[in-house]
Design a protein around this motif. Sequence first.
Motif, PDB file in Angstrom:
ATOM      1  N   VAL A 284       0.830  -1.202   0.000  1.00 39.03           N
ATOM      2  CA  VAL A 284       0.000   0.000   0.000  1.00 39.03           C
ATOM      3  C   VAL A 284       0.865   1.253   0.000  1.00 39.03           C
ATOM      4  CG1 VAL A 284      -1.742   1.318   1.275  1.00 39.03           C
ATOM      5  CG2 VAL A 284      -1.844  -1.186   1.249  1.00 39.03           C
ATOM      6  N   VAL A 285       0.519   2.204  -0.866  1.00 38.22           N
ATOM      7  CA  VAL A 285       1.120   3.536  -0.847  1.00 38.22           C
ATOM      8  C   VAL A 285       0.030   4.512  -0.417  1.00 38.22           C
ATOM      9  CG1 VAL A 285       2.177   5.395  -2.180  1.00 38.22           C
ATOM     10  CG2 VAL A 285       2.834   3.015  -2.623  1.00 38.22           C
ATOM     11  N   LEU A 286       0.236   5.134   0.733  1.00 38.75           N
ATOM     12  CA  LEU A 286      -0.725   6.097   1.280  1.00 38.75           C
ATOM     13  C   LEU A 286      -0.261   7.517   0.987  1.00 38.75           C
ATOM     14  CD1 LEU A 286      -1.183   4.632   4.885  1.00 38.75           C
ATOM     15  CD2 LEU A 286      -2.825   4.437   3.005  1.00 38.75           C
ATOM     16  N   ASP A 287      -1.110   8.317   0.374  1.00 43.73           N
ATOM     17  CA  ASP A 287      -0.806   9.737   0.273  1.00 43.73           C
ATOM     18  C   ASP A 287      -0.791  10.295   1.701  1.00 43.73           C
ATOM     19  OD1 ASP A 287      -1.278  12.674  -0.015  1.00 43.73           O
ATOM     20  OD2 ASP A 287      -1.389  12.156  -2.135  1.00 43.73           O
ATOM     21  N   GLU A 288       0.154  11.178   2.003  1.00 38.16           N
ATOM     22  CA  GLU A 288       0.250  11.712   3.361  1.00 38.16           C
ATOM     23  C   GLU A 288      -1.049  12.385   3.803  1.00 38.16           C
ATOM     24  OE1 GLU A 288       3.166  14.516   6.164  1.00 38.16           O
ATOM     25  OE2 GLU A 288       3.598  14.291   4.025  1.00 38.16           O
ATOM     26  N   ALA A 289      -1.821  12.865   2.849  1.00 36.23           N
ATOM     27  CA  ALA A 289      -3.096  13.506   3.180  1.00 36.23           C
ATOM     28  C   ALA A 289      -4.008  12.560   3.954  1.00 36.23           C
ATOM     29  CB  ALA A 289      -3.792  13.968   1.905  1.00 36.23           C
ATOM     30  N   VAL A 290      -3.884  11.254   3.696  1.00 36.45           N
ATOM     31  CA  VAL A 290      -4.715  10.266   4.384  1.00 36.45           C
ATOM     32  C   VAL A 290      -4.454  10.298   5.886  1.00 36.45           C
ATOM     33  CG1 VAL A 290      -5.159   7.796   4.636  1.00 36.45           C
ATOM     34  CG2 VAL A 290      -4.818   8.766   2.357  1.00 36.45           C
ATOM     35  N   LEU A 291      -3.213  10.570   6.272  1.00 31.53           N
ATOM     36  CA  LEU A 291      -2.851  10.577   7.687  1.00 31.53           C
ATOM     37  C   LEU A 291      -3.425  11.784   8.417  1.00 31.53           C
ATOM     38  CD1 LEU A 291       0.928   9.565   7.451  1.00 31.53           C
ATOM     39  CD2 LEU A 291      -1.092   8.076   7.558  1.00 31.53           C
ATOM     40  N   HIS A 292      -3.750  12.827   7.680  1.00 32.58           N
ATOM     41  CA  HIS A 292      -4.204  14.071   8.307  1.00 32.58           C
ATOM     42  C   HIS A 292      -5.698  14.314   8.135  1.00 32.58           C
ATOM     43  CE1 HIS A 292      -0.073  15.166   9.206  1.00 32.58           C
ATOM     44  NE2 HIS A 292       0.244  14.803   7.982  1.00 32.58           N
ATOM     45  N   ARG A 293      -6.384  13.360   7.533  1.00 32.61           N
ATOM     46  CA  ARG A 293      -7.843  13.463   7.412  1.00 32.61           C
ATOM     47  C   ARG A 293      -8.471  12.724   8.585  1.00 32.61           C
ATOM     48  NH1 ARG A 293     -11.176  14.760   3.494  1.00 32.61           N
ATOM     49  NH2 ARG A 293      -9.519  14.711   1.930  1.00 32.61           N
ATOM     50  N   THR A 294      -9.092  13.452   9.487  1.00 28.92           N
ATOM     51  CA  THR A 294      -9.681  12.837  10.670  1.00 28.92           C
ATOM     52  C   THR A 294     -10.984  12.139  10.310  1.00 28.92           C
ATOM     53  OG1 THR A 294      -8.708  14.515  12.124  1.00 28.92           O
ATOM     54  CG2 THR A 294     -10.556  13.234  12.995  1.00 28.92           C
ATOM     55  N   VAL A 295     -10.997  10.847  10.495  1.00 23.26           N
ATOM     56  CA  VAL A 295     -12.196  10.037  10.269  1.00 23.26           C
ATOM     57  C   VAL A 295     -12.690   9.586  11.638  1.00 23.26           C
ATOM     58  CG1 VAL A 295     -13.096   7.900   9.291  1.00 23.26           C
ATOM     59  CG2 VAL A 295     -11.453   9.287   7.978  1.00 23.26           C
ATOM     60  N   GLY A 296     -13.928   9.905  11.959  1.00 22.38           N
ATOM     61  CA  GLY A 296     -14.422   9.629  13.311  1.00 22.38           C
ATOM     62  C   GLY A 296     -13.906  10.703  14.246  1.00 22.38           C
ATOM     63  N   ASP A 297     -13.075  10.317  15.207  1.00 21.62           N
ATOM     64  CA  ASP A 297     -12.480  11.295  16.118  1.00 21.62           C
ATOM     65  C   ASP A 297     -11.042  10.889  16.414  1.00 21.62           C
ATOM     66  OD1 ASP A 297     -12.640   9.156  17.916  1.00 21.62           O
ATOM     67  OD2 ASP A 297     -14.464   9.906  18.869  1.00 21.62           O
ATOM     68  N   GLY A 298     -10.424  11.582  17.347  1.00 24.02           N
ATOM     69  CA  GLY A 298      -9.032  11.311  17.663  1.00 24.02           C
ATOM     70  C   GLY A 298      -8.784   9.890  18.118  1.00 24.02           C
ATOM     71  N   ASP A 299      -9.689   9.327  18.931  1.00 20.63           N
ATOM     72  CA  ASP A 299      -9.524   7.958  19.404  1.00 20.63           C
ATOM     73  C   ASP A 299      -9.559   6.959  18.239  1.00 20.63           C
ATOM     74  OD1 ASP A 299      -9.260   8.657  22.042  1.00 20.63           O
ATOM     75  OD2 ASP A 299     -11.398   8.417  22.511  1.00 20.63           O
ATOM     76  N   VAL A 300     -10.485   7.192  17.323  1.00 17.34           N
ATOM     77  CA  VAL A 300     -10.582   6.322  16.144  1.00 17.34           C
ATOM     78  C   VAL A 300      -9.279   6.365  15.339  1.00 17.34           C
ATOM     79  CG1 VAL A 300     -11.720   5.991  13.911  1.00 17.34           C
ATOM     80  CG2 VAL A 300     -13.089   6.436  15.954  1.00 17.34           C
ATOM     81  N   MET A 301      -8.737   7.564  15.170  1.00 17.77           N
ATOM     82  CA  MET A 301      -7.510   7.714  14.388  1.00 17.77           C
ATOM     83  C   MET A 301      -6.319   7.089  15.110  1.00 17.77           C
ATOM     84  SD  MET A 301      -8.406   9.016  11.557  1.00 17.77           S
ATOM     85  CE  MET A 301      -6.782   9.343  10.850  1.00 17.77           C
ATOM     86  N   ARG A 302      -6.239   7.254  16.418  1.00 17.24           N
ATOM     87  CA  ARG A 302      -5.135   6.655  17.171  1.00 17.24           C
ATOM     88  C   ARG A 302      -5.164   5.128  17.050  1.00 17.24           C
ATOM     89  NH1 ARG A 302      -5.634  11.304  20.532  1.00 17.24           N
ATOM     90  NH2 ARG A 302      -7.542  10.492  21.476  1.00 17.24           N
ATOM     91  N   GLN A 303      -6.349   4.559  17.183  1.00 20.80           N
ATOM     92  CA  GLN A 303      -6.481   3.112  17.025  1.00 20.80           C
ATOM     93  C   GLN A 303      -6.101   2.686  15.613  1.00 20.80           C
ATOM     94  OE1 GLN A 303     -10.433   1.846  18.191  1.00 20.80           O
ATOM     95  NE2 GLN A 303     -10.361   3.023  20.094  1.00 20.80           N
ATOM     96  N   GLN A 304      -6.515   3.495  14.646  1.00 21.30           N
ATOM     97  CA  GLN A 304      -6.227   3.162  13.255  1.00 21.30           C
ATOM     98  C   GLN A 304      -4.720   3.194  12.983  1.00 21.30           C
ATOM     99  OE1 GLN A 304      -8.437   2.249  10.360  1.00 21.30           O
ATOM    100  NE2 GLN A 304      -6.323   1.588  10.071  1.00 21.30           N
ATOM    101  N   PHE A 305      -4.046   4.203  13.467  1.00 16.03           N
ATOM    102  CA  PHE A 305      -2.598   4.294  13.267  1.00 16.03           C
ATOM    103  C   PHE A 305      -1.875   3.130  13.940  1.00 16.03           C
ATOM    104  CE2 PHE A 305      -3.033   9.154  12.749  1.00 16.03           C
ATOM    105  CZ  PHE A 305      -3.156   9.015  11.365  1.00 16.03           C
ATOM    106  N   SER A 306      -2.304   2.776  15.139  1.00 12.34           N
ATOM    107  CA  SER A 306      -1.697   1.644  15.844  1.00 12.34           C
ATOM    108  C   SER A 306      -1.909   0.352  15.058  1.00 12.34           C
ATOM    109  CB  SER A 306      -2.295   1.499  17.246  1.00 12.34           C
ATOM    110  OG  SER A 306      -1.984   2.618  18.051  1.00 12.34           O
ATOM    111  N   HIS A 307      -3.094   0.209  14.489  1.00 13.47           N
ATOM    112  CA  HIS A 307      -3.416  -0.979  13.691  1.00 13.47           C
ATOM    113  C   HIS A 307      -2.514  -1.061  12.460  1.00 13.47           C
ATOM    114  CE1 HIS A 307      -5.824  -4.274  12.222  1.00 13.47           C
ATOM    115  NE2 HIS A 307      -6.161  -3.621  11.121  1.00 13.47           N
ATOM    116  N   ILE A 308      -2.313   0.060  11.790  1.00  9.34           N
ATOM    117  CA  ILE A 308      -1.437   0.084  10.619  1.00  9.34           C
ATOM    118  C   ILE A 308      -0.013  -0.291  11.008  1.00  9.34           C
ATOM    119  CG2 ILE A 308      -0.359   1.587   8.884  1.00  9.34           C
ATOM    120  CD1 ILE A 308      -2.942   3.119   8.706  1.00  9.34           C
ATOM    121  N   GLN A 309       0.454   0.234  12.128  1.00  8.87           N
ATOM    122  CA  GLN A 309       1.813  -0.072  12.582  1.00  8.87           C
ATOM    123  C   GLN A 309       1.977  -1.558  12.862  1.00  8.87           C
ATOM    124  OE1 GLN A 309       1.667   2.864  15.781  1.00  8.87           O
ATOM    125  NE2 GLN A 309       3.306   4.049  14.818  1.00  8.87           N
ATOM    126  N   GLU A 310       0.949  -2.183  13.425  1.00  7.96           N
ATOM    127  CA  GLU A 310       0.999  -3.622  13.690  1.00  7.96           C
ATOM    128  C   GLU A 310       1.017  -4.410  12.389  1.00  7.96           C
ATOM    129  OE1 GLU A 310      -2.337  -4.492  16.115  1.00  7.96           O
ATOM    130  OE2 GLU A 310      -1.630  -3.337  17.838  1.00  7.96           O
TER     131      GLU A 310
END
Length: 290
Positions: free
Chosen positions: A170-196
Amino acid sequence: MTATQTGPAGRMQIARGLIALRERCGLTQTQVAEKAGVSTTTVSRYETWQDRARIRWATVKALADACDATLQEREALVVLAKSQADGWWVGNHAVPDWMDPLVSFEYAAAYEHVFANSVIPGLLQTKEYALAIHQAREVRSSNEEIERMVEARIQRQTILSRDPALHLWVVLDEAVLHRTVGDGDVMRQQFSHIQELAASPHIDIQVLPFSAGAHAAGAGHFVLLGRDDEREPLNSMAVVYIEMRRRGLYLDDAEDVGAYKLTFDYLRSQAADPATSAQLIATARQELNS
């Protein structure tokens, strides 16, 4: 040629095989139809994987024989035609018709390359992120319908744990990282999931930073799915899926697929390496806490 493909993926295998046989012996569709004792429309339908009608193995055999297929070639196509079982997604109302081929191709593919420029791709989404996405897109759907859509998306992700593993890049445009989907908690979980997921040997994730400027894609989200088999070329497959609003566009012409393969190669070269990409994702997660 394998005999385990289902749905559109299986039909593509059969279509590609019949076209290759017909072109090898230099016959037109009308000539093949005459030799096989079927209509020209039938020949055309069997050479078009998008047709949803059930494949009949006896017709596949007749078409192969009409093209002077070897016993091995004919039997490979017949076995494939006999194995057209439906996957879990077929008839599942939570999976839109236009996504049926995508899920089928994922089950047949050896690799999947994705460029995402607006949201995290479905195979990488957490349940909470997927719920927020569907709530935003399906404003006229009931909560129950949305829940079924989310469950179907999570079920689709089981392809990542199959054996042999699907190689996802997967190639993610950096814009994807800065678009808040849901809220901060949702994004934090999502980033952790990607890292795993990025720690998996069969998943590669790169970020295309803003600093890369104009890039090779020049457009939106696309998915390239394929399988290469040099020993049995008819067992190879390649298709591009372009995501659109409430429909998807599928390209399987060799020239189109080749162009997207080249585009993805350029995107990979323009994107940050995996280690730097992981740091960009970690930084985006930390910024949510500030």
